[in-house]
Design an enzyme around this catalytic site. Sequence first.
Site, PDB file in Angstrom:
ATOM      1  N   LYS A 179       0.826  -1.212   0.000  1.00 20.83           N
ATOM      2  CA  LYS A 179       0.000   0.000   0.000  1.00 20.83           C
ATOM      3  C   LYS A 179       0.860   1.262   0.000  1.00 20.83           C
ATOM      4  O   LYS A 179       0.531   2.259  -0.619  1.00 20.83           O
ATOM      5  CB  LYS A 179      -0.957   0.001   1.195  1.00 20.83           C
ATOM      6  CG  LYS A 179      -2.141  -0.954   1.036  1.00 20.83           C
ATOM      7  CD  LYS A 179      -3.307  -0.513   1.910  1.00 20.83           C
ATOM      8  CE  LYS A 179      -4.637  -1.118   1.492  1.00 20.83           C
ATOM      9  NZ  LYS A 179      -4.916  -2.426   2.001  1.00 20.83           N
ATOM     10  N   LYS A 201      -5.433 -11.104  -8.310  1.00 16.09           N
ATOM     11  CA  LYS A 201      -6.704 -11.067  -7.567  1.00 16.09           C
ATOM     12  C   LYS A 201      -7.646 -10.028  -8.169  1.00 16.09           C
ATOM     13  O   LYS A 201      -7.188  -9.051  -8.777  1.00 16.09           O
ATOM     14  CB  LYS A 201      -6.458 -10.829  -6.090  1.00 16.09           C
ATOM     15  CG  LYS A 201      -6.109  -9.426  -5.686  1.00 16.09           C
ATOM     16  CD  LYS A 201      -6.170  -9.320  -4.154  1.00 16.09           C
ATOM     17  CE  LYS A 201      -5.943  -7.887  -3.736  1.00 16.09           C
ATOM     18  NZ  LYS A 201      -6.054  -7.653  -2.312  1.00 16.09           N
ATOM     19  N   LYS A 226     -10.415  -3.507  -7.583  1.00 17.48           N
ATOM     20  CA  LYS A 226     -11.144  -2.372  -8.148  1.00 17.48           C
ATOM     21  C   LYS A 226     -10.245  -1.565  -9.079  1.00 17.48           C
ATOM     22  O   LYS A 226     -10.698  -1.002 -10.070  1.00 17.48           O
ATOM     23  CB  LYS A 226     -11.639  -1.490  -7.005  1.00 17.48           C
ATOM     24  CG  LYS A 226     -12.505  -0.363  -7.488  1.00 17.48           C
ATOM     25  CD  LYS A 226     -13.477   0.098  -6.450  1.00 17.48           C
ATOM     26  CE  LYS A 226     -14.508   1.009  -7.073  1.00 17.48           C
ATOM     27  NZ  LYS A 226     -14.174   2.411  -6.987  1.00 17.48           N
TER      28      LYS A 226
HETATM   29  P1  AMP Z   1      -9.077  -3.597   0.170  1.00 17.99           P
HETATM   30  O1  AMP Z   1     -10.175  -3.214  -0.737  1.00 17.99           O
HETATM   31  O2  AMP Z   1      -7.832  -3.935  -0.567  1.00 17.99           O
HETATM   32  O3  AMP Z   1      -8.870  -2.609   1.304  1.00 17.99           O
HETATM   33  O4  AMP Z   1      -9.505  -4.976   0.867  1.00 17.99           O
HETATM   34  C1  AMP Z   1     -10.411  -5.059   1.928  1.00 17.99           C
HETATM   35  C2  AMP Z   1     -10.513  -6.532   2.311  1.00 17.99           C
HETATM   36  O5  AMP Z   1     -11.097  -7.254   1.227  1.00 17.99           O
HETATM   37  C3  AMP Z   1      -9.169  -7.188   2.606  1.00 17.99           C
HETATM   38  O6  AMP Z   1      -9.277  -7.943   3.796  1.00 17.99           O
HETATM   39  C4  AMP Z   1      -8.923  -8.100   1.445  1.00 17.99           C
HETATM   40  O7  AMP Z   1      -8.360  -9.318   1.826  1.00 17.99           O
HETATM   41  C5  AMP Z   1     -10.305  -8.379   0.888  1.00 17.99           C
HETATM   42  N1  AMP Z   1     -10.237  -8.525  -0.574  1.00 17.99           N
HETATM   43  C6  AMP Z   1      -9.955  -7.567  -1.482  1.00 17.99           C
HETATM   44  N2  AMP Z   1      -9.965  -8.087  -2.737  1.00 17.99           N
HETATM   45  C7  AMP Z   1     -10.241  -9.410  -2.609  1.00 17.99           C
HETATM   46  C8  AMP Z   1     -10.370 -10.497  -3.521  1.00 17.99           C
HETATM   47  N3  AMP Z   1     -10.217 -10.336  -4.828  1.00 17.99           N
HETATM   48  N4  AMP Z   1     -10.662 -11.726  -3.039  1.00 17.99           N
HETATM   49  C9  AMP Z   1     -10.819 -11.915  -1.699  1.00 17.99           C
HETATM   50  N5  AMP Z   1     -10.713 -10.944  -0.781  1.00 17.99           N
HETATM   51  C10 AMP Z   1     -10.422  -9.702  -1.221  1.00 17.99           C
END
Ligand code: AMP
Length: 337
Positions: free
Chosen positions: A116, A204, A207
């Site tokens: 990040k 993965k 967004k």
């Molecule tokens: P973020 O949007 O990166 O802040 O992610 C928030 C939470 O969502 C984190 O705990 C990530 O592990 C989970 N997350 C984000 N993208 C994925 C994905 N493609 N598959 C599973 N979990 C996800």
Amino acid sequence: MKKTILTGLRVNSELHLGHYLGVLLPMVRLANKYSEEYNVNIFVPDLHSIISPIEGSLKENMIRSMKYFLAAGLKINENVHIYRQSHVPAHAELAWVLNCHASMGEVSRMIQYKEKGEGKDSANVGIFDYPILMAADILLYDANYVPVGEDQFQHIELTRNLATRFNNKYGEVFTIPCPEKEQAEFMGENGGVRIRDLVNPEKKMSKSTPGENSKIMLSDEPKKAGKKIKSATTDSFSEVDFDFRTRPGISNLLQILALVKDKEVKEVAKEWRGKTSYGELKSEVADAVENLLEGFQTKLSEISDEEVLALFPEGEKYANEVANKKLDKVYKIIGLR
Ligand code: AMP
């Protein structure tokens, strides 16, 4: 003493299917399964939100975060405690104390910080420090189980190390959350999984990936989402099989199907293994995702802001009582009281 499950989901913008199936739905299923016997703390991590840009207002996202839980089927009873992190000042206060017991070295090793913050000098200090705030979120409530996405496992390990160090120095103050293996067993086969990008399944779902077809947003029109599944990248083998290393695209579809149907992926993989029609599998996954989105979106539209806001006062009264008791113990033991 009743055990505690604690979880929260940072919502800084609209979520995608990866968030829904990877974190939200497993959390909701666990909460519903255990809320008769355990305390289930579900909090809005609004202090974590401000470490990175926010689309729309913080307030909108705070409400949206809880609406997502409710629309995903969270059942509320007297053991389910819903609160906003910033309304429980003990989180930030304990984080400060823990900061003074953590080393720069161990916090710098967190992969999320590297990803990040991208190692930039301009990265804000919050991005570096948020795992410590996360440790405070957990330790204030003696939480045993902390269902999180797989990218957060390292932070649970950090929390365990900090709590153990603190207890060794001052005496038994904190409950040590369960180790990764037990957390994973508790979450079951479908916990902590990573949903892949539909076009490039090596990565993965995210967004920030450009391209409409890579991801399914939770507000996508269901039929449009179905089409994205039907156009997902698979492979050129002749039969369906499950192996994320060699067959990420088809494995992703099997994983999605298992999560939506609340089945074990092993079971779904067994059902489909050896079948030759990829089209048939895609149609089944597309139907399942369309139904899921239809149900979710309908429920979401039925939940009012007022309904969500009404949940906080009781949850925050409970959270402040529990958290302040723990903070007071910490302050006394280190000599601040
Ligand atoms: P973020 O949007 O990166 O802040 O992610 C928030 C939470 O969502 C984190 O705990 C990530 O592990 C989970 N997350 C984000 N993208 C994925 C994905 N493609 N598959 C599973 N979990 C996800």
